[in-house]
Scaffold this motif. Sequence first.
Motif, PDB file in Angstrom:
ATOM      1  N   ASP A   1      33.968  39.111  35.184  1.00 15.55           N
ATOM      2  CA  ASP A   1      34.444  38.482  33.939  1.00 15.55           C
ATOM      3  C   ASP A   1      34.327  39.477  32.782  1.00 15.55           C
ATOM      4  O   ASP A   1      35.223  39.592  31.947  1.00 15.55           O
ATOM      5  CB  ASP A   1      33.599  37.242  33.588  1.00 15.55           C
ATOM      6  CG  ASP A   1      34.084  35.983  34.300  1.00 15.55           C
ATOM      7  OD1 ASP A   1      35.181  36.007  34.890  1.00 15.55           O
ATOM      8  OD2 ASP A   1      33.350  34.964  34.263  1.00 15.55           O
TER       9      ASP A   1
ATOM     10  N   PRO B   1      35.617  29.999  33.823  1.00  9.78           N
ATOM     11  CA  PRO B   1      34.186  30.272  33.742  1.00  9.78           C
ATOM     12  C   PRO B   1      33.720  30.470  32.306  1.00  9.78           C
ATOM     13  O   PRO B   1      34.454  30.971  31.462  1.00  9.78           O
ATOM     14  CB  PRO B   1      34.028  31.561  34.535  1.00  9.78           C
ATOM     15  CG  PRO B   1      35.391  32.149  34.607  1.00  9.78           C
ATOM     16  CD  PRO B   1      36.359  31.036  34.509  1.00  9.78           C
TER      17      PRO B   1
ATOM     18  N   THR C   1      25.292  38.492  37.874  1.00 13.11           N
ATOM     19  CA  THR C   1      26.049  38.119  39.068  1.00 13.11           C
ATOM     20  C   THR C   1      27.410  38.823  39.079  1.00 13.11           C
ATOM     21  O   THR C   1      27.907  39.253  38.036  1.00 13.11           O
ATOM     22  CB  THR C   1      26.304  36.603  39.088  1.00 13.11           C
ATOM     23  OG1 THR C   1      27.123  36.278  37.949  1.00 13.11           O
ATOM     24  CG2 THR C   1      25.002  35.814  39.027  1.00 13.11           C
ATOM     25  N   ASP C   2      28.024  38.874  40.245  1.00 16.86           N
ATOM     26  CA  ASP C   2      29.360  39.465  40.333  1.00 16.86           C
ATOM     27  C   ASP C   2      30.332  38.755  39.403  1.00 16.86           C
ATOM     28  O   ASP C   2      31.194  39.372  38.798  1.00 16.86           O
ATOM     29  CB  ASP C   2      29.887  39.383  41.775  1.00 16.86           C
ATOM     30  CG  ASP C   2      29.520  40.629  42.566  1.00 16.86           C
ATOM     31  OD1 ASP C   2      28.516  41.286  42.199  1.00 16.86           O
ATOM     32  OD2 ASP C   2      30.230  40.945  43.546  1.00 16.86           O
ATOM     33  N   ARG C   3      30.173  37.456  39.312  1.00 14.86           N
ATOM     34  CA  ARG C   3      31.084  36.705  38.455  1.00 14.86           C
ATOM     35  C   ARG C   3      30.948  37.166  36.997  1.00 14.86           C
ATOM     36  O   ARG C   3      31.936  37.397  36.299  1.00 14.86           O
ATOM     37  CB  ARG C   3      30.775  35.217  38.575  1.00 14.86           C
ATOM     38  CG  ARG C   3      31.596  34.434  37.640  1.00 14.86           C
ATOM     39  CD  ARG C   3      31.597  32.964  37.965  1.00 14.86           C
ATOM     40  NE  ARG C   3      32.849  32.468  37.460  1.00 14.86           N
ATOM     41  CZ  ARG C   3      33.640  31.640  38.097  1.00 14.86           C
ATOM     42  NH1 ARG C   3      33.327  31.219  39.287  1.00 14.86           N
ATOM     43  NH2 ARG C   3      34.748  31.243  37.554  1.00 14.86           N
ATOM     44  N   GLU C   4      29.706  37.334  36.560  1.00 14.44           N
ATOM     45  CA  GLU C   4      29.483  37.805  35.183  1.00 14.44           C
ATOM     46  C   GLU C   4      30.022  39.229  35.004  1.00 14.44           C
ATOM     47  O   GLU C   4      30.616  39.562  33.976  1.00 14.44           O
ATOM     48  CB  GLU C   4      27.982  37.761  34.842  1.00 14.44           C
ATOM     49  CG  GLU C   4      27.440  36.350  34.735  1.00 14.44           C
ATOM     50  CD  GLU C   4      25.913  36.288  34.725  1.00 14.44           C
ATOM     51  OE1 GLU C   4      25.377  35.479  33.955  1.00 14.44           O
ATOM     52  OE2 GLU C   4      25.249  37.016  35.503  1.00 14.44           O
TER      53      GLU C   4
ATOM     54  N   THR D   1      27.691  42.023  46.983  1.00 12.80           N
ATOM     55  CA  THR D   1      28.366  42.346  45.722  1.00 12.80           C
ATOM     56  C   THR D   1      29.674  43.088  46.011  1.00 12.80           C
ATOM     57  O   THR D   1      29.754  43.849  46.982  1.00 12.80           O
ATOM     58  CB  THR D   1      27.479  43.218  44.805  1.00 12.80           C
ATOM     59  OG1 THR D   1      28.267  43.597  43.662  1.00 12.80           O
ATOM     60  CG2 THR D   1      26.953  44.472  45.481  1.00 12.80           C
TER      61      THR D   1
ATOM     62  N   HIS E   1      39.598  39.021  41.336  1.00 11.11           N
ATOM     63  CA  HIS E   1      38.801  38.118  40.512  1.00 11.11           C
ATOM     64  C   HIS E   1      39.692  37.323  39.557  1.00 11.11           C
ATOM     65  O   HIS E   1      39.506  36.115  39.379  1.00 11.11           O
ATOM     66  CB  HIS E   1      37.752  38.910  39.730  1.00 11.11           C
ATOM     67  CG  HIS E   1      36.831  38.039  38.947  1.00 11.11           C
ATOM     68  ND1 HIS E   1      35.999  37.112  39.548  1.00 11.11           N
ATOM     69  CD2 HIS E   1      36.629  37.910  37.617  1.00 11.11           C
ATOM     70  CE1 HIS E   1      35.324  36.457  38.611  1.00 11.11           C
ATOM     71  NE2 HIS E   1      35.693  36.924  37.434  1.00 11.11           N
TER      72      HIS E   1
ATOM     73  N   GLU F   1      41.135  28.699  40.149  1.00 12.34           N
ATOM     74  CA  GLU F   1      40.140  27.701  39.709  1.00 12.34           C
ATOM     75  C   GLU F   1      40.650  26.904  38.524  1.00 12.34           C
ATOM     76  O   GLU F   1      40.484  25.695  38.447  1.00 12.34           O
ATOM     77  CB  GLU F   1      38.850  28.409  39.278  1.00 12.34           C
ATOM     78  CG  GLU F   1      37.896  28.644  40.402  1.00 12.34           C
ATOM     79  CD  GLU F   1      36.695  29.474  39.945  1.00 12.34           C
ATOM     80  OE1 GLU F   1      36.351  29.434  38.747  1.00 12.34           O
ATOM     81  OE2 GLU F   1      36.129  30.172  40.796  1.00 12.34           O
TER      82      GLU F   1
ATOM     83  N   GLU G   1      41.296  34.593  41.505  1.00 14.86           N
ATOM     84  CA  GLU G   1      40.373  33.473  41.768  1.00 14.86           C
ATOM     85  C   GLU G   1      40.201  32.609  40.535  1.00 14.86           C
ATOM     86  O   GLU G   1      40.172  31.380  40.615  1.00 14.86           O
ATOM     87  CB  GLU G   1      39.000  34.017  42.178  1.00 14.86           C
ATOM     88  CG  GLU G   1      38.888  34.308  43.653  1.00 14.86           C
ATOM     89  CD  GLU G   1      37.648  35.138  43.963  1.00 14.86           C
ATOM     90  OE1 GLU G   1      36.618  34.962  43.279  1.00 14.86           O
ATOM     91  OE2 GLU G   1      37.732  35.982  44.881  1.00 14.86           O
ATOM     92  N   ARG G   2      40.099  33.255  39.396  1.00 18.53           N
ATOM     93  CA  ARG G   2      39.933  32.492  38.150  1.00 18.53           C
ATOM     94  C   ARG G   2      41.161  31.633  37.871  1.00 18.53           C
ATOM     95  O   ARG G   2      41.049  30.467  37.496  1.00 18.53           O
ATOM     96  CB  ARG G   2      39.728  33.456  36.970  1.00 18.53           C
ATOM     97  CG  ARG G   2      38.351  34.001  36.934  1.00 18.53           C
ATOM     98  CD  ARG G   2      37.930  34.660  35.654  1.00 18.53           C
ATOM     99  NE  ARG G   2      38.926  34.878  34.624  1.00 18.53           N
ATOM    100  CZ  ARG G   2      38.659  35.488  33.468  1.00 18.53           C
ATOM    101  NH1 ARG G   2      37.435  35.932  33.243  1.00 18.53           N
ATOM    102  NH2 ARG G   2      39.583  35.664  32.554  1.00 18.53           N
TER     103      ARG G   2
END
Length: 424
Positions: A341, A419, A335-338, A304, A398, A405, A401-402
């Motif tokens: 975000d 996402p 999750t780290d993504r959640e 994480t 982050h 993507e 990265e978004r």
Amino acid sequence: METTDAFIGLSCVDCGETFDPETTTHRCSDCGGILDPAYDLDRIDLSPENLAGRPFESMWRYAELLPFVPGAAVSLGEGATPLVECPALADAMGVGRVLLKDEGANPTGTFKDRGQSLAMTAAREHGAADVALNSAGNAGQAAAAYAARADLDAHVYLPSRAGFTQKAMTEVHGADLTVTDPIDGNSQIGDAGKAYAEAMEEHPDWYSAKTFVTPYRHEGKKTMALELLEQLDWEAPDGVVYPTGGGVGLVGMHKAAREVRQLGWTDELVPMYAAQAAGCAPVVDAYEAGADRHEPVPDDRIDTACNGIAIPDPGASPLILDAIRESDGGAVATTDREILDAAIEVARAEGLEVGATCAACVSGAFALAASGEFGPDDTVVLLNTGAGNKDVDALRAHLGERDAEREAAGERGDGADGPAGGIE
Ligand SMILES: Cc1ncc(COP(=O)(O)O)c(C=O)c1O
Ligand SMILES: [Zn+2]
């Protein structure tokens, strides 16, 4: 020692023995257990009405429920943080009301200041010249600040993964900083703990300001619940979602909720929910397994970006799990993504800044609401343990990265716009 009237001693959470706080500084000398400040609540000469007449300036307005008198306090004006209404989050979550307790407003930008204010007060009362601790980062920075204020020499042990701000400010405050070497990528809190333990062997006179080694850090965190309940007119919310690492804040808040219920200021306990990152969730795993304590997460399995909750071996897990169960709360991992975000979406939808670690309470609350734990009649409190600008690297990375993507998806022409799970 300048202690308050109702403070009657330090009680061992394991064997129940009580110790004199004048002579006992840290763990139980009989069994090694955690010591917890104990009070005779009949001696508390304070009421919600008295409190209403006091200025909302610092956590020391609750001194009657703390061990030391305000005159002895090592204080930088910690606490008295805002409780901010979050209507966009409430809408998106489908719950009645969402409030964010903004601990980012503290002197060094996190709730750690409350614990360090009390720990440094204790260190000075015990006549220490030096203090030491290992930390994930924020507590080290807070300790450096409060030690400077108290004119104590601080020795701070951080893992290489700790944030730049935390390392830099620890030194800016004049502390002696040791950063443990990277091991296969990064060193972790346990590596910093080993370096701290070796130093303590050599310097037994240093006052330890380490989590649940000094009896006073969770005691300082009690004031988060006292303040929160006062801000809610002594009506307990339906849940406090708390980003949980070592559990100091969660355990302290639960203790305060018990005390004020015993004093008759509230009817209910505060349901405490531990939010962790899926990449290091020993408390959530133990809660779900119905266990009384956690299984440590091996260092090479920690995955994480949330430094403050990358705590694989929280020694006080029995206290955390008791607090969650007794208060009828729960535990949730996202999750780290959640998490990341959620930090970005809170910044956009509400204008509030939550750190990468702290945002676990936001994504955790979303997950709890989605699972039906919170509903349209509920008031949910997000405990934002620290300022967003403590973790800018993780948040900005982050975002990058978004964006990448989204760009890649656009080039492929698959119409994806990033996402899912946002609240925009
Ligand atoms: C910002 C932040 N939130 C939460 C935590 C976890 O704190 P606790 O020990 O109270 O679980 C930390 C600990 O380092 C932190 O820095
Ligand atoms: Zn004991």
